[in-house]
Design an enzyme around this catalytic site. Structure first.
Site, short mmCIF file in Angstrom:
data_model
loop_
_atom_site.label_atom_id
_atom_site.label_comp_id
_atom_site.label_asym_id
_atom_site.label_seq_id
_atom_site.Cartn_x
_atom_site.Cartn_y
_atom_site.Cartn_z
N ARG A 14 0.74 -1.40 0.06
CA ARG A 14 0.05 0.05 0.11
C ARG A 14 1.00 1.43 -0.14
O ARG A 14 0.30 2.34 -0.73
CB ARG A 14 -0.94 -0.03 1.18
CG ARG A 14 -1.86 1.20 1.38
CD ARG A 14 -2.65 1.18 2.70
NE ARG A 14 -3.59 2.23 2.67
CZ ARG A 14 -4.82 2.01 2.37
NH1 ARG A 14 -5.39 1.38 1.56
NH2 ARG A 14 -5.71 3.21 2.50
N SER A 108 26.65 -20.64 6.17
CA SER A 108 25.26 -19.95 5.75
C SER A 108 25.36 -18.45 5.88
O SER A 108 24.75 -17.62 4.88
CB SER A 108 23.89 -20.54 6.29
OG SER A 108 23.87 -21.94 5.78
N HIS A 155 3.64 24.48 27.10
CA HIS A 155 2.46 23.80 27.67
C HIS A 155 0.99 23.73 26.76
O HIS A 155 0.03 23.36 27.45
CB HIS A 155 2.17 24.42 29.10
CG HIS A 155 3.43 24.69 29.77
ND1 HIS A 155 4.17 23.59 30.67
CD2 HIS A 155 4.28 25.85 30.00
CE1 HIS A 155 5.28 24.19 30.93
NE2 HIS A 155 5.41 25.56 30.84
N GLN A 237 29.84 -16.50 13.92
CA GLN A 237 29.07 -16.97 13.01
C GLN A 237 28.38 -15.84 11.91
O GLN A 237 28.42 -15.78 10.91
CB GLN A 237 28.34 -18.18 13.08
CG GLN A 237 27.76 -18.90 11.90
CD GLN A 237 26.88 -20.05 12.23
OE1 GLN A 237 25.57 -19.83 12.49
NE2 GLN A 237 27.52 -21.00 12.59
N SER A 285 -14.53 12.71 5.82
CA SER A 285 -15.17 11.92 6.64
C SER A 285 -16.29 11.48 5.99
O SER A 285 -17.12 11.87 5.03
CB SER A 285 -15.90 12.52 7.94
OG SER A 285 -16.76 11.90 8.50
#
Length: 481
Positions: A14, A108, A155, A237, A285
């Site tokens: 998306r 690996s 604030h 590893q 909306s």
């Protein structure tokens, strides 16, 4: 089965750009494994191992996987329960001359970890120019609105005035730190290189009959083929998962910045001072047709939260590694690393879209200033009255009484702030009646905000964006997100 019938991550299906989604695709991953096997074989041949030129050529001719290759590998993985060996088998089928030497001496993690480091670097190469573009656009916005006075908030209460441009500089400065952090994370990346099963290079030492110099040269050659400046000198590893944490912490910090910017824009949209772009036929909306919801900024906050939380995954994975490695890092890294990059990519696409079309409403901003400025201007009134010979204490008390009366009108009666009219009609303030309007000019309340904005953009921003200037001179396409 149709794609519509199975779950797909929204980040890829998306939101994310095609180039970022492609980077973390199976096609890119397994092609990179083949490329790593080719580099290893070429380096081993160069250092004297009996690898034929035919083997090298067949590997070179089959780096890109066909649908048949994917089918063969899937069938082999189902039988062997090992993805790397399944792809060794599939590669050997199309490059039979190389079948016996593919993955020679490697573990690996030679494929998986080195590939991941390549993806970490390439992903940042995709993201950093996009971040620079967002910063550049915001800098242009800051300069355009450097002089426009607006309410500052502390604030979330009205405080001393600032300017629209100066506020944008707060966002830009944080993004510059993100640019620095992500650039550093990118430039710090090393290569795991050729280290063997526990990082001791024992298998390669055996291949070269105990010749330490050839083992070191093999590591150097493969690292050089991959385009890295250096390989980590010590690994187990795996390369240390602290590398992932380092990168994802930089991503997390950017995610927090994105949330902060998105939240500010959402608040400004609520007061109708500023809005993100809203397209002609966009619906805000399904029920309230009048609404212009800040859905892009909300998406920024949502995805920024997701990105910030990815750092915890990386830190937990690093701290849970035992000795030379455990496999509990594998599944989560297949999810957390690609999703962090996809999420960062999405955030930058949306931020680009938003900052490209920010809408400022000067009339609303000026109205809100008029509502609050009378209270902010009282200190100026007191200073001017004292200059005219009045007592500071007497003036302060007169202002206090009138301010409370005006505040009551605003809060209890819902009317406009009439403090200035009260002061103009009060004989006590007669000495400054003819100065009140000039003392109320918003431009006199913004301090050095315009000058700070210009200096910041022309110094800090310009310097930080210098490496990207060749990209910023071109027009960036406007994305609908």
């Amino acid at each position: 089965m149709s794609n519509n019938a199975v779950y797909q991550t929204p980040l890829a299906s998306r939101y994310a750009s095609p180039e970022m989604a492609a980077l973390f695709s199976n096609a890119t991953r397994f092609r990179t494994w083949r490329q790593l096997w080719l580099w290893l074989a070429k380096a081993e041949k160069e250092l004297g191992l009996p690898i034929s030129q035919e083997a090298i050529e067949q590997m070179e001719q089959h780096l890109d996987l066909t649908e048949e290759d994917f089918k063969v590998a899937a069938e082999e993985e189902k039988r062997r329960r090992h993805d790397v060996m399944a792809h060794v088998h599939a590669f050997g089928e199309v490059a039979p001359a190389a079948a016996g030497i593919i993955h020679l001496g490697a573990t690996s993690c030679y494929c998986t970890d080195n590939a991941d480091l390549i993806f970490l670097r390439q992903g940042l190469d995709l993201l950093l120019p996009k971040l620079a573009t967002v910063i550049n656009k915001l800098a242009n916005f800051a300069i355009e609105y450097k002089d426009m006075a607006t309410l500052g908030y502390t604030h979330y209460q009205a405080a001393q005035l600032t300017t629209v441009g100066k506020r944008a500089c707060l966002w830009i400065q944080d993004l510059l730190w993100d640019l620095r952090n992500l650039t550093r994370a990118r430039d710090d990346l090393g290569f795991r290189g050729v280290k063997g099963t526990t990082g001791t290079q024992a298998s390669f030492l055996a291949l070269f009959n105990g010749d330490h110099e050839k083992v070191e040269e093999l590591d150097r050659l493969v690292t050089e083929y991959a385009g890295f400046k250096y390989a980590y000198p010590i690994t187990s590893q795996t390369y240390s998962r602290k590398v992932d944490a380092d990168v994802l912490n930089a991503f997390a910090s950017f995610g927090a910045t994105a949330q902060r910017i998105g939240t500010d824009i959402r608040h400004l949209a609520a007061t109708k001072e500023m809005e993100e772009p809203f397209e002609k036929d966009q619906i805000g909306s399904s029920a309230m047709a009048y609404k212009r919801n800040p859905m892009r900024s909300e998406r920024i906050c949502s995805l920024g939260r997701q990105l910030t939380n990815q750092a915890k995954n990386a830190l937990d994975t690093y701290s849970a590694q035992w000795f030379e490695r455990t496999l509990d890092d594998s599944a989560i890294r297949r999810i957390s690393i690609p999703e962090a990059y996809l999420c960062g990519d999405v955030l930058l696409r949306i931020l680009d879209n938003v900052v490209s079309g920010l809408v400022v409403y000067p009339a609303v901003i000026n109205r809100r200033i008029r509502d609050e400025l009378p209270f902010m201007a009282t200190e100026n009134f007191i200073m001017r009255m004292v200059a005219k010979g009045a007592s500071r204490q007497d003036t302060h008390e007169a202002i206090r009484v009138l301010s409370h009366q005006a505040s009551a009108v605003v809060k209890l009666e819902g009317k406009d702030n009439d403090l200035i009219e009260r002061i103009k009609n009060d004989p006590f303030f007669a000495p400054i009646h003819d100065e009140i309007d000039s003392l109320m000019d918003p431009k006199t309340f913004v301090g050095r905000a315009p000058e700070q904005t210009v200096k910041f953009v022309n110094t800090e921003v310009k310097e930080a964006l210098a490496p990207w200037q060749h990209l910023l001179s071109t027009e960036v396409s406007q994305l609908s997100v």
